[in-house]
Structures are given as structure tokens and as C-alpha cells.
Design an enzyme around this catalytic site. Structure first.
Site, PDB file in Angstrom:
ATOM      1  N   HIS A  57      56.850  10.955   0.852  1.00 23.49           N
ATOM      2  CA  HIS A  57      57.048  11.067   2.327  1.00 23.49           C
ATOM      3  C   HIS A  57      56.262  12.143   2.804  1.00 23.49           C
ATOM      4  O   HIS A  57      55.380  12.649   2.885  1.00 23.49           O
ATOM      5  CB  HIS A  57      58.024  11.894   1.527  1.00 23.49           C
ATOM      6  CG  HIS A  57      59.390  11.138   1.433  1.00 23.49           C
ATOM      7  ND1 HIS A  57      60.963  11.754   0.695  1.00 23.49           N
ATOM      8  CD2 HIS A  57      59.973  10.547   0.791  1.00 23.49           C
ATOM      9  CE1 HIS A  57      61.510  11.117   1.177  1.00 23.49           C
ATOM     10  NE2 HIS A  57      60.761  10.168   0.256  1.00 23.49           N
ATOM     11  N   TYR A 191      67.347  19.264   4.726  1.00 17.50           N
ATOM     12  CA  TYR A 191      67.465  20.754   4.533  1.00 17.50           C
ATOM     13  C   TYR A 191      68.484  20.483   5.485  1.00 17.50           C
ATOM     14  O   TYR A 191      67.753  20.743   7.177  1.00 17.50           O
ATOM     15  CB  TYR A 191      66.594  21.528   4.462  1.00 17.50           C
ATOM     16  CG  TYR A 191      64.906  21.224   3.350  1.00 17.50           C
ATOM     17  CD1 TYR A 191      65.371  21.608   1.684  1.00 17.50           C
ATOM     18  CD2 TYR A 191      64.618  20.064   3.360  1.00 17.50           C
ATOM     19  CE1 TYR A 191      64.941  21.433   0.859  1.00 17.50           C
ATOM     20  CE2 TYR A 191      63.763  20.126   1.768  1.00 17.50           C
ATOM     21  CZ  TYR A 191      63.564  20.897   0.467  1.00 17.50           C
ATOM     22  OH  TYR A 191      62.649  20.904   0.072  1.00 17.50           O
ATOM     23  N   PRO A 283      64.671  27.026  -6.042  1.00 15.62           N
ATOM     24  CA  PRO A 283      64.482  25.438  -5.841  1.00 15.62           C
ATOM     25  C   PRO A 283      64.052  25.323  -4.231  1.00 15.62           C
ATOM     26  O   PRO A 283      64.293  24.427  -4.230  1.00 15.62           O
ATOM     27  CB  PRO A 283      66.242  24.881  -6.195  1.00 15.62           C
ATOM     28  CG  PRO A 283      66.857  26.025  -6.288  1.00 15.62           C
ATOM     29  CD  PRO A 283      66.642  27.547  -6.891  1.00 15.62           C
ATOM     30  N   LYS A 287      59.194  23.925  -5.745  1.00 24.45           N
ATOM     31  CA  LYS A 287      57.636  24.388  -5.805  1.00 24.45           C
ATOM     32  C   LYS A 287      57.935  24.711  -7.619  1.00 24.45           C
ATOM     33  O   LYS A 287      56.915  24.811  -8.248  1.00 24.45           O
ATOM     34  CB  LYS A 287      57.382  25.685  -5.046  1.00 24.45           C
ATOM     35  CG  LYS A 287      57.438  25.555  -3.934  1.00 24.45           C
ATOM     36  CD  LYS A 287      56.193  24.721  -3.917  1.00 24.45           C
ATOM     37  CE  LYS A 287      55.517  24.326  -2.286  1.00 24.45           C
ATOM     38  NZ  LYS A 287      55.246  22.856  -2.286  1.00 24.45           N
ATOM     39  N   TYR A 375      54.403  23.074   1.544  1.00 24.18           N
ATOM     40  CA  TYR A 375      55.642  22.086   1.106  1.00 24.18           C
ATOM     41  C   TYR A 375      54.256  20.849   0.567  1.00 24.18           C
ATOM     42  O   TYR A 375      54.405  20.750  -0.541  1.00 24.18           O
ATOM     43  CB  TYR A 375      56.025  21.539   2.515  1.00 24.18           C
ATOM     44  CG  TYR A 375      57.736  20.609   1.790  1.00 24.18           C
ATOM     45  CD1 TYR A 375      58.857  21.650   1.392  1.00 24.18           C
ATOM     46  CD2 TYR A 375      57.545  19.436   1.399  1.00 24.18           C
ATOM     47  CE1 TYR A 375      59.428  21.647   0.883  1.00 24.18           C
ATOM     48  CE2 TYR A 375      58.606  19.008   0.396  1.00 24.18           C
ATOM     49  CZ  TYR A 375      59.856  19.399   0.401  1.00 24.18           C
ATOM     50  OH  TYR A 375      60.835  18.735  -0.062  1.00 24.18           O
TER      51      TYR A 375
HETATM   52  C1  DHB Z   1      64.975  18.533  -4.746  1.00 21.37           C
HETATM   53  C2  DHB Z   1      64.671  19.902  -5.214  1.00 21.37           C
HETATM   54  C3  DHB Z   1      64.629  21.144  -4.375  1.00 21.37           C
HETATM   55  O1  DHB Z   1      64.484  22.268  -4.515  1.00 21.37           O
HETATM   56  C4  DHB Z   1      63.800  20.475  -3.261  1.00 21.37           C
HETATM   57  O2  DHB Z   1      63.651  21.625  -2.149  1.00 21.37           O
HETATM   58  C5  DHB Z   1      64.262  19.071  -2.883  1.00 21.37           C
HETATM   59  C6  DHB Z   1      64.736  18.431  -3.574  1.00 21.37           C
HETATM   60  C7  DHB Z   1      65.121  17.618  -5.661  1.00 21.37           C
HETATM   61  O3  DHB Z   1      65.292  17.680  -6.831  1.00 21.37           O
HETATM   62  O4  DHB Z   1      65.678  16.068  -5.225  1.00 21.37           O
END
Ligand code: DHB
Length: 381
Positions: A57, A191, A283, A287, A375
Site C-alpha cells: 500500500h 481510518y 493499535p 506499530k 506510518y
Molecule cells: C490493522 C491494525 C491496526 O492497528 C491498524 O492501525 C491498521 C490495520 C489491521 O489489523 O489490519
């Protein structure tokens, strides 16, 4: 990961794992690999399946006020991106590679205990790990112990009280996540900050979607039938640009708590903490795995320097070096979390400020760059 990195430098190690091989190879966890993580796995010779099956991506979408804005990683970071490839697939690849190279991985180890790892001054003892494997009590003597055993592991709590300082923060929400047999409704992640709370559209493959909604941390998954989850996802991800969310059978669901946690230092004598044993990030931003990889990369290099040249400088500097990155990643994960979630005590001012931040971050090139470079992953060194 550490065991394979060490093997590639001719350093022997034994991996003690409390779970069964099938469990660690199937457990659904994270799925976003930073560019540096992908590059390292590839250099280590475990990038073959990742290259074939991983989805590269070059951007993400932020959705707020029913509008969608894309952050173009490739443009902002000189061609970098992230790869969607499940953590348990990485684990499979690493275990397979380590076993083929003659590595020793003991699964379903019980009653592991560590001792004699403190700095011994003049009469330094060798660290020991006692454990049971297949019902037989055993003891391992070693030069160093790497505590890569997660937040609930035995290593961190084995360090004498008072030697560590804990920094932490909890969040007044959790993530309810599902895996669905549905083609991802967008090529890249979304997001979403909505009036009803955060939602995330992610994926694991061209056939499997991974979706999350923010929920109460005390929530019982039993109160979330699939229809209710889809309803929330539709409401929170709604946009005015004609985009539609594709549904499919839910094949897995669960609730993940959110916390920020760091211990300092990450070393005590000959015990080195790495990954979740030393730090937890919320999450948002994906990271956790990547930060663990960065830790063991530093540790492997330090051990290499020690065995090759008898130079302990890297080991002495391990904690400080890792913590510099850990805190930057803590900041990023906290920031993404704060910008995207609905806080129970927020007022209309807070929400307007959040929207202004999202507007700024997505419209200024400086703002976009700060998100993008974090990111895709900060440089290792
Ligand atoms: C996923 C988990 C995340 O915490 C995130 O920021 C983006 C993707 C995932 O599990 O795909």
C-alpha cells in the site's frame, strides 16, 4: 526473528515458547508491516511468501465529516509504503526458516523461570533458565537472555522491583475487530473519525476484510451480534462520495484493549527486554509488531559486535537506543489514537479541534508528511 538474525551471524540461541506451534501460527494479530520490517525480512531470506502474498500500500485514507482524504506515502516519503501481511504468516515464515537452518525452538514449554542474570561484579554467574518440556524438567545455561515474551511474560516481572520505572496510560475505549469473508471495500485502509466513534477498514487479502469499531473497554463480545457490528461499521464509515461497504460472513471476532506502556530501562544485567515485554502501544497506526522488530534488530547487532569483536558497547547502549525509537512510536500511536477516537468526556470544542487537526494534517504537505513518515516507519538508525 531474533533467533534467525543471530543465526545469520553464527550466534547460537534456543527459543522457548509457551504456546503450541499451531497456536502461534494461526492466532490472528496485526497485519501491517513497515517498509523497514519488509526490507529486513527480505534481507534475511524470509521475504518470498511476503512478496507473493503481501499487499503493498502506498497510501492510507482518513475519513472525517463524511469526506475522504488520502495520504500518499510514496510521494511523501520517496517511494516507501507498507505491506499488508498477517503477523501469523510472518511467524510461520520465521519458524520454517529457523527450523530449516537447524534452529532449536521448543514449543509448549511450561514453568519457565530465569535467574542469575543480574550483573555479578567480579564473580559474574551465567544466566539460567529452568523449564519443563514434554514433562521433563530442564535447565539452560546461557550468556544472555532475551525477554521477548510479551506483556504477560515472565521476564519483566523477574526483574527486582525498584529497578524499572513504568510509564503508562490507559484509554477509555477498546477495539472490537472482525475478520470477514468479504473483498476489501477499498484498495487501501480507511481510518474514520465519526460522531459515533472510530472505525477502521483494513484487510488481510483480496478476499478477507479486517474491520474494527471503537467500543467500551468493558464491552462483552456476546452483546455484539454480527448485524450490530455491520450496522456500526456502515454508520461510522459512511461517506458522501458514493463509497459502499461490502459485507460478508464474519469468521472471527474479538475485543482488544488499548494502552500505552513503557518500562525503562529495557535491560537488567544480562537480560534484555524486547517488544511487548518492554512496551505496548495502542493499535492505531499498527506499530506493535514493527517496534518489536526494531528492538531485536538493535539487539542482534549488539550481540554480533560483542561476539565478533568483544565489544560490549552496543549491549550497554541497547536500552537507550531502543527507547529513543520506542518513545517516538509511542507518541505517534497516542497521537493517531487521540485524533481519531471519540473520548467519553469530550465536548463540542474537543470534537471541532479534532476535525481541525484532521483537516490540517490532510491538507498541509508538512502535516501529511509527519503522518506518512511515521506510518511507513522511522529510519532504524
Ligand atoms: C490493522 C491494525 C491496526 O492497528 C491498524 O492501525 C491498521 C490495520 C489491521 O489489523 O489490519
Amino acid at each position: 526473528m531474533l533467533s534467525l538474525l543471530l543465526h545469520l551471524q553464527g550466534i547460537e540461541s534456543v527459543v522457548l515458547e509457551s504456546h503450541a506451534r499451531a497456536y502461534v501460527e494461526e492466532r490472528v494479530r496485526a497485519g501491517v508491516l513497515e517498509q523497514g520490517t519488509v526490507d529486513l525480512l527480505t534481507e534475511m531470506g524470509v521475504g518470498e511468501r511476503l512478496k507473493k502474498q503481501g499487499l503493498v500500500h502506498h497510501g492510507v485514507h482518513l475519513r472525517f465529516g463524511r469526506q475522504t482524504r488520502r495520504i500518499d506515502f510514496a510521494d511523501l516519503t520517496g517511494g516507501k509504503g507498507v505491506t499488508i501481511y498477517s503477523q501469523h504468516e510472518v511467524i510461520k515464515d520465521l519458524i520454517a526458516a529457523r527450523i530449516v537452518t537447524g534452529g532449536k525452538i521448543l514449543f509448549e514449554v511450561e514453568d519457565a523461570r530465569i535467574r542469575d542474570f543480574e550483573d555479578g561484579g567480579m564473580v559474574s554467574k551465567r544466566p539460567r533458565i529452568s523449564f519443563k518440556h514434554q514433562g521433563v524438567a530442564q535447565e539452560l545455561e546461557c550468556d544472555f537472555i532475551a525477554g521477548c515474551d510479551g506483556y504477560h511474560g515472565i521476564c519483566r516481572p523477574s526483574i527486582p522491583e525498584g529497578a524499572l520505572t513504568i510509564f503508562e496510560r490507559t484509554y477509555p475505549f477498546a477495539w472490537l475487530g472482525i475478520l470477514a469473508e468479504a473483498p476489501p471495500s477499498m484498495e487501501e485502509l480507511i481510518y474514520a473519525n465519526s460522531e459515533r466513534g472510530f472505525a477502521l477498514l483494513s484487510m488481510r487479502s483480496p478476499q478477507i476484510s479486517r474491520l474494527y469499531v471503537q467500543c467500551d473497554p468493558e464491552e462483552d463480545i456476546a452483546n455484539w451480534p454480527d448485524e450490530k457490528i455491520w450496522k456500526e461499521l456502515h454508520a461510522r464509515l459512511a461517506s458522501d462520495d458514493g463509497w459502499k461497504l461490502t459485507e460478508g460472513p464474519v469468521i472471527q471476532k474479538g475485543i482488544t484493549g488499548m494502552r500505552s506502556f513503557v518500562v525503562e530501562p529495557m535491560r537488567y544485567g544480562k537480560l534484555f527486554l524486547a517488544g511487548d515485554a518492554a512496551h505496548i502501544v495502542p493499535p492505531t497506526g499498527a506499530k506493535g509488531l514493527n517496534l518489536a522488530v526494531a528492538d531485536v534488530r538493535v539487539l542482534a547487532r549488539a550481540l554480533e559486535e560483542f561476539y565478533r569483536r568483544g565489544n560490549a558497547k552496543g549491549l550497554e547502549e541497547y536500552s537507550a537506543k531502543c527507547l529513543r525509537r520506542v518513545w517516538k512510536v509511542q507518541r505517534f500511536s497516542w497521537w493517531m489514537t487521540s485524533m481519531l477516537h471519540k473520548f467519553p468526556d469530550e465536548n463540542a470544542f474537543d470534537h471541532r479541534r479534532q476535525v481541525a487537526e484532521l483537516d490540517y494534517i490532510t491538507s498541509s504537505r508538512a502535516g501529511q508528511t509527519t503522518l506518512a513518515e511515521n506510518y511507513v516507519g522511522l529510519p532504524f538508525d
